[in-house]
Design an enzyme around this catalytic site. Structure first.
Site, PDB file in Angstrom:
ATOM      1  CG  MET A  28      43.575  48.273  75.835  1.00  0.00           C
ATOM      2  SD  MET A  28      42.659  49.434  76.852  1.00  0.00           S
ATOM      3  CE  MET A  28      41.292  49.838  75.790  1.00  0.00           C
ATOM      4  CB  CYS A  29      42.137  46.110  81.081  1.00  0.00           C
ATOM      5  SG  CYS A  29      41.521  44.518  80.501  1.00  0.00           S
ATOM      6  N   GLY A  30      42.032  49.010  81.639  1.00  0.00           N
ATOM      7  CA  GLY A  30      42.579  50.133  82.373  1.00  0.00           C
ATOM      8  C   GLY A  30      42.920  49.727  83.790  1.00  0.00           C
ATOM      9  CB  SER A  85      37.989  49.819  82.757  1.00  0.00           C
ATOM     10  OG  SER A  85      39.181  50.200  82.102  1.00  0.00           O
TER      11      SER A  85
END
Length: 529
Positions: A1-3, A69
């Site tokens: 999971m990332c931003g 991120s």
């Protein structure tokens, strides 16, 4: 999971950012941009989604900046964003389950390899565009992305087929600047949630979208109107659906990197009801097949202190159901370490967090959105207790798993909502088509924003592409009245006993996060004040 955060301008797009975010900046020159205030507002939300790494990237001569991120779940650890042969910049948020990906391979690197084979210098621009679209269409998983073609000045972005990862965009009406972000918080910019399965193609030279829409899949999903009055295929369909769901759970467990799965539990948002209990049972079956595995399964159950009903968290319907369902699951799978985490939310804490959740879930803004989102926020945060019901003792326990499972999608696929009960066959088909095709906007964008704020990743076995295709096209419509087929799977294939008969109860009512005050005449569709 990332931003993911992308900003594109027709002029200079360098923006003020803290030094910690400048790892990939081409130089130390930081120039004020018209997008500065918006980006500075969004950056903290993006950081929260990826606690392992954050970076800000600018490139000389390119009027785009990328902020990313990373929550690392697969090795090798890969920093984002990624420049690919000076041709592309990739931002990727999610997990891929393509059979051609080696379990030891990073899924982001898999996309890098596919894109690196594209000749962006080809004179046939439509051919280049089609090759990029084909790469996106062949991805199987839960994801959102941006792909910036640096040579042809085109930006591609979007979400997976069903929209399991949040992504929004905005084109400023005055400046024509493009913003793309996983989450934005409340902002003066008019962000629009991306449609699940839609590939957005933005020409940075013309400052506009390429008109013809591109879809990962055929839109919408169709639901069969086939009726099996004699239930002649019930046993076959039950077995096939069980296999579909089992495979969906399996690949979502085996793609957690071993360093995580051995040392950290797997969590699930757990009301104790039918959908999540089926997922827990399938998780247990998968873990039993893995020799020497002692992974803990954390059942995250949330209950609210509700002044209007005068109920304490321990008195909520979902808490009582979770306790009884946990006992059944522990008896069925004594070799799996199952822990029920009781997340109690005092009313004062609800009030303190309420403005933050309203901010996170923007642009959603109704009473119902809040009551659902705040339940998911507290559950996924996972600050709770474990109770020993033999002696009544309790001790504090904070969630340790960074991968969360969810049973979302079962009601939309198998007719779980009460309003479906008395509909005719054509009406039920029409409703189920609407439900599954709108789930990206109705549920997923909001839920991903508030859950990921806690630095975790949520996975949805019921929304696996193969499960959706099978469930919409192969299961007779009369099997989808009150989730008849899913209850049969629970009863016949998983021996879940009383759980198989549990009625549908929405999380906001089961946890008592709805209508928290004496002003209980509010409707779910009312706009928040």
């Amino acid at each position: 999971m990332c931003g993911i955060l992308l900003f594109n301008s027709s002029g200079s797009c360098d923006v003020t950012a803290q030094d910690v975010y400048l790892e990939f900046a081409e130089d130390d020159k930081v120039v004020t941009s018209s997008g500065k205030d918006t980006i500075d507002k969004i950056v903290p939300y993006i950081v929260a989604r990826g606690p392992n790494f954050s970076s800000y990237r600018t490139l000389h001569g390119v009027n785009t900046c990328w902020f990313s991120s990373v929550l690392s779940l697969r090795q090798p650890f890969t920093k984002q964003s990624i420049v690919i042969d000076k041709k592309f910049v990739l931002q990727f948020n999610g997990e891929l389950y393509n059979k051609t990906i080696d379990l030891d391979e990073n899924d982001t690197q898999y996309i890098v390899q596919l894109l690196s084979n594209i000749d962006v210098y080809d004179d046939d621009k439509l051919s280049i565009q089609q090759e990029i679209i084909n790469v996106i269409k062949n991805l199987d998983g839960e994801f959102a992305y941006t792909i910036s073609d640096l040579v042809n000045n085109i930006i591609y972005f979007g979400r997976d087929t069903i929209g399991k990862r949040s992504l929004s965009y905005c084109i400023d009406s005055q400046t024509n600047e493009l913003y793309v972000a996983s989450v934005t918080g409340t902002t003066s910019k008019q962000f629009i949630n991306c449609i699940g399965g839609q590939i957005y193609i933005f020409d940075t030279s013309k400052r506009d979208f390429i008109v013809e829409p591109c879809n990962i899949r055929d839109v919408p999903y169709d639901v069969t109107s086939l009726v099996d009055e004699g239930l002649n295929d019930l046993n076959m369909i039950t077995s096939e659906l069980y296999e579909q769901l089992s495979n969906a759970v399996s690949k979502r467990i085996t793609t957690i990197h071993p360093t995580h799965i051995e040392n950290s539990p797997i969590a699930i948002l757990f009301s104790g009801g039918l959908d999540c209990s089926i997922i827990v049972a399938l998780m247990c079956e998968q873990l039993i097949k893995m020799p020497g595995n002692n992974t803990i399964i954390e059942l995250l159950n949330v209950g609210f202190e509700n002044p209007r009903t005068k109920l304490q968290p321990s008195d909520t319907p979902d808490r009582k159901l979770a306790i009884s369902s946990t006992k059944i699951l522990k008896n069925l799978y004594p070799d799996v370490n199952i822990k029920l985490i009781e997340v109690d939310v005092p009313y004062e804490e609800y009030l303190s967090i309420r403005p933050k959740v309203i901010d996170y879930m923007y642009p959603k803004n109704t009473e119902m959105d809040l009551s659902i989102a705040i339940a998911f926020f507290f559950a996924s945060r996972g600050q709770g207790f474990i109770t020993n019901y033999d002696d009544g003792t309790r001790h504090e326990y904070n969630r340790k798993g960074i991968v969360l499972f969810s049973g979302l999608g079962a009601d939309e696929l198998y007719g779980g909502y009460h309003k479906f009960a008395n509909k005719s066959t054509p009406e039920l088909v029409e409703e189920l088509v609407k439900q599954i095709n709108n789930i990206h906007d109705r549920n997923l964008n909001r839920d991903d924003k508030v859950i990921a704020e806690n630095g975790v990743e949520v996975r949805y076995p019921f929304l696996d592409e193969s499960v959706i295709q099978y469930s919409t096209s192969k299961i007779p419509i009369n099997y989808k009245i009150n989730k008849f087929i899913l209850r049969n799977v629970a009863k016949i294939k998983l021996n879940l006993g009383a759980i198989a008969e549990e009625p549908k109860r929405a999380i906001q009512f089961g946890s008592k996060s709805a209508k928290m005050t004496k002003d209980g005449n509010k409707n779910g569709t009312d706009i928040l004040k």
